[in-house]
Motif scaffolding. Structure first.
Motif, PDB file in Angstrom:
ATOM      1  N   LEU A  15       5.732  -5.374  -7.498  1.00 56.22           N
ATOM      2  CA  LEU A  15       6.494  -4.887  -6.347  1.00 56.22           C
ATOM      3  C   LEU A  15       6.885  -6.066  -5.469  1.00 56.22           C
ATOM      4  O   LEU A  15       6.181  -7.081  -5.425  1.00 56.22           O
ATOM      5  CB  LEU A  15       5.667  -3.900  -5.518  1.00 56.22           C
ATOM      6  N   ALA A  16       7.985  -5.905  -4.730  1.00 56.28           N
ATOM      7  CA  ALA A  16       8.414  -6.929  -3.781  1.00 56.28           C
ATOM      8  C   ALA A  16       7.518  -6.884  -2.546  1.00 56.28           C
ATOM      9  O   ALA A  16       6.990  -5.834  -2.185  1.00 56.28           O
ATOM     10  CB  ALA A  16       9.869  -6.698  -3.385  1.00 56.28           C
ATOM     11  N   VAL A  66      -6.067  -1.812  -3.034  1.00 56.28           N
ATOM     12  CA  VAL A  66      -5.922  -0.887  -1.917  1.00 56.28           C
ATOM     13  C   VAL A  66      -5.271   0.380  -2.446  1.00 56.28           C
ATOM     14  O   VAL A  66      -4.342   0.316  -3.260  1.00 56.28           O
ATOM     15  CB  VAL A  66      -5.021  -1.496  -0.808  1.00 56.28           C
ATOM     16  N   GLU A  67      -5.750   1.528  -1.997  1.00 52.26           N
ATOM     17  CA  GLU A  67      -5.143   2.799  -2.372  1.00 52.26           C
ATOM     18  C   GLU A  67      -4.081   3.136  -1.332  1.00 52.26           C
ATOM     19  O   GLU A  67      -4.358   3.135  -0.131  1.00 52.26           O
ATOM     20  CB  GLU A  67      -6.207   3.898  -2.430  1.00 52.26           C
ATOM     21  N   VAL A  68      -2.849   3.389  -1.779  1.00 51.27           N
ATOM     22  CA  VAL A  68      -1.731   3.648  -0.860  1.00 51.27           C
ATOM     23  C   VAL A  68      -0.945   4.869  -1.318  1.00 51.27           C
ATOM     24  O   VAL A  68      -1.119   5.356  -2.436  1.00 51.27           O
ATOM     25  CB  VAL A  68      -0.774   2.431  -0.778  1.00 51.27           C
ATOM     26  N   GLU A  69      -0.062   5.311  -0.468  1.00 56.34           N
ATOM     27  CA  GLU A  69       0.868   6.383  -0.802  1.00 56.34           C
ATOM     28  C   GLU A  69       2.278   5.804  -0.813  1.00 56.34           C
ATOM     29  O   GLU A  69       2.602   4.937  -0.008  1.00 56.34           O
ATOM     30  CB  GLU A  69       0.777   7.505   0.235  1.00 56.34           C
ATOM     31  N   LEU A  70       3.094   6.292  -1.712  1.00 58.83           N
ATOM     32  CA  LEU A  70       4.501   5.881  -1.788  1.00 58.83           C
ATOM     33  C   LEU A  70       5.371   7.048  -1.363  1.00 58.83           C
ATOM     34  O   LEU A  70       5.021   8.209  -1.601  1.00 58.83           O
ATOM     35  CB  LEU A  70       4.876   5.460  -3.205  1.00 58.83           C
ATOM     36  N   ILE A  79      -2.746  -0.429  -5.408  1.00 57.72           N
ATOM     37  CA  ILE A  79      -2.019  -1.691  -5.284  1.00 57.72           C
ATOM     38  C   ILE A  79      -3.024  -2.823  -5.422  1.00 57.72           C
ATOM     39  O   ILE A  79      -4.081  -2.796  -4.787  1.00 57.72           O
ATOM     40  CB  ILE A  79      -1.329  -1.807  -3.902  1.00 57.72           C
ATOM     41  N   ALA A  80      -2.714  -3.820  -6.240  1.00 57.22           N
ATOM     42  CA  ALA A  80      -3.547  -5.022  -6.340  1.00 57.22           C
ATOM     43  C   ALA A  80      -2.781  -6.172  -5.704  1.00 57.22           C
ATOM     44  O   ALA A  80      -1.624  -6.420  -6.049  1.00 57.22           O
ATOM     45  CB  ALA A  80      -3.857  -5.338  -7.800  1.00 57.22           C
ATOM     46  N   ILE A  81      -3.416  -6.838  -4.758  1.00 55.29           N
ATOM     47  CA  ILE A  81      -2.829  -8.023  -4.128  1.00 55.29           C
ATOM     48  C   ILE A  81      -3.489  -9.217  -4.795  1.00 55.29           C
ATOM     49  O   ILE A  81      -4.715  -9.384  -4.727  1.00 55.29           O
ATOM     50  CB  ILE A  81      -3.064  -8.006  -2.611  1.00 55.29           C
ATOM     51  N   VAL A  82      -2.682 -10.034  -5.471  1.00 57.71           N
ATOM     52  CA  VAL A  82      -3.192 -11.122  -6.310  1.00 57.71           C
ATOM     53  C   VAL A  82      -2.728 -12.452  -5.735  1.00 57.71           C
ATOM     54  O   VAL A  82      -1.529 -12.674  -5.545  1.00 57.71           O
ATOM     55  CB  VAL A  82      -2.687 -10.984  -7.762  1.00 57.71           C
ATOM     56  N   MET A  83      -3.687 -13.353  -5.454  1.00 56.32           N
ATOM     57  CA  MET A  83      -3.367 -14.669  -4.882  1.00 56.32           C
ATOM     58  C   MET A  83      -3.936 -15.780  -5.762  1.00 56.32           C
ATOM     59  O   MET A  83      -4.906 -15.560  -6.486  1.00 56.32           O
ATOM     60  CB  MET A  83      -3.974 -14.800  -3.479  1.00 56.32           C
ATOM     61  N   ASN A  95       1.198 -12.067  -5.499  1.00 52.85           N
ATOM     62  CA  ASN A  95       1.878 -11.008  -6.247  1.00 52.85           C
ATOM     63  C   ASN A  95       1.304  -9.663  -5.844  1.00 52.85           C
ATOM     64  O   ASN A  95       0.118  -9.542  -5.538  1.00 52.85           O
ATOM     65  CB  ASN A  95       1.703 -11.205  -7.755  1.00 52.85           C
ATOM     66  N   TYR A  96       2.163  -8.654  -5.904  1.00 51.18           N
ATOM     67  CA  TYR A  96       1.760  -7.291  -5.554  1.00 51.18           C
ATOM     68  C   TYR A  96       2.006  -6.417  -6.777  1.00 51.18           C
ATOM     69  O   TYR A  96       3.143  -6.266  -7.215  1.00 51.18           O
ATOM     70  CB  TYR A  96       2.564  -6.795  -4.348  1.00 51.18           C
ATOM     71  N   LEU A  97       0.927  -5.873  -7.331  1.00 52.98           N
ATOM     72  CA  LEU A  97       1.008  -5.062  -8.543  1.00 52.98           C
ATOM     73  C   LEU A  97       0.623  -3.626  -8.221  1.00 52.98           C
ATOM     74  O   LEU A  97      -0.272  -3.386  -7.412  1.00 52.98           O
ATOM     75  CB  LEU A  97       0.078  -5.611  -9.620  1.00 52.98           C
TER      76      LEU A  97
END
Length: 199
Positions: A15-16, A66-70, A79-83, A95-97
């Motif tokens: 994701l962007a 993180v658990e999110v709603e779209l 969502i996985a935030i990868v650094m 990156n945001y997966l």
């Protein structure tokens, strides 16, 4: 992603950073509409876990989930935030997966390791197109196209198998077959020799 959702297929996608999601801010736990990069900044550094990836070169990344709603989706997504560094300030690559896999399966480690395997798909297409003629076909029917694709897949599998087991190197190469190209050249040498002997 909508097509994958409609077919009920599991996926991991990028994701962007400016994509908006509905998530919880850390201090008060209130649900807010927030950009992914802002969500990453709101996380504590302790929430990121170091994970070692065994790629061509070993690489360590730090992941938080993180658990999110779209918008438009009734169920939550992970969502996985990868650094590439332990903190957001040090990271040069973030990156945001996203995945629709269940929370019990979609750990940070599973998401990152599964997503990193996509590179091998790219490697296959590059080698199959460049060396085995995957894109060089002139067919008029789907049946003929399928036959062409099956031949390419079989040739690729055979050469990789020979490379991994050392079968070609024992007789047809005088150097290690570390790449697909090296294995293919050894295979061509073997075929040329046998064809000449047959003639």
């Amino acid at each position: 992603m909508k097509q994958l959702e409609s077919k009920k297929l599991k996926y991991i996608a990028g994701l962007a950073k400016n994509r908006k999601v509905v998530g919880q801010r850390q201090p008060d736990g209130e649900k807010v509409n927030i950009r992914l990069d802002e969500l990453a900044k709101s996380l504590n550094p302790e929430e990121f876990t170091g994970i070692q990836l065994e790629l061509e070169l070993t690489k360590t990344v730090w992941v938080a989930t993180v658990e999110v709603e779209l918008s438009g989706e009734s169920e939550t997504r992970i969502i996985a935030i990868v650094m590439n560094a332990p903190s957001l300030e040090e990271a040069t690559e973030v990156n945001y997966l996203i995945t629709n896999a269940g929370a019990e399966k979609a750990t940070g480690e599973w998401i990152v390791k599964t997503y990193s395997q996509r590179n091998w798909v790219e490697v296959f297409y590059r080698e199959a197109k460049g060396w085995l003629g995957l894109r060089e076909y002139q067919t008029r029917s789907l049946k003929s196209l399928n036959r062409h694709l099956i031949l390419v897949f079989c040739a690729y599998s055979f050469i990789i198998w020979q490379q991994l087991t050392g079968g070609l190197r024992r007789r047809w190469a005088n150097k290690p077959l570390n790449t697909f190209t090296d294995a293919l050249l050894a295979f061509r040498t073997a075929i040329s020799y046998r064809f000449s002997a047959w003639l």
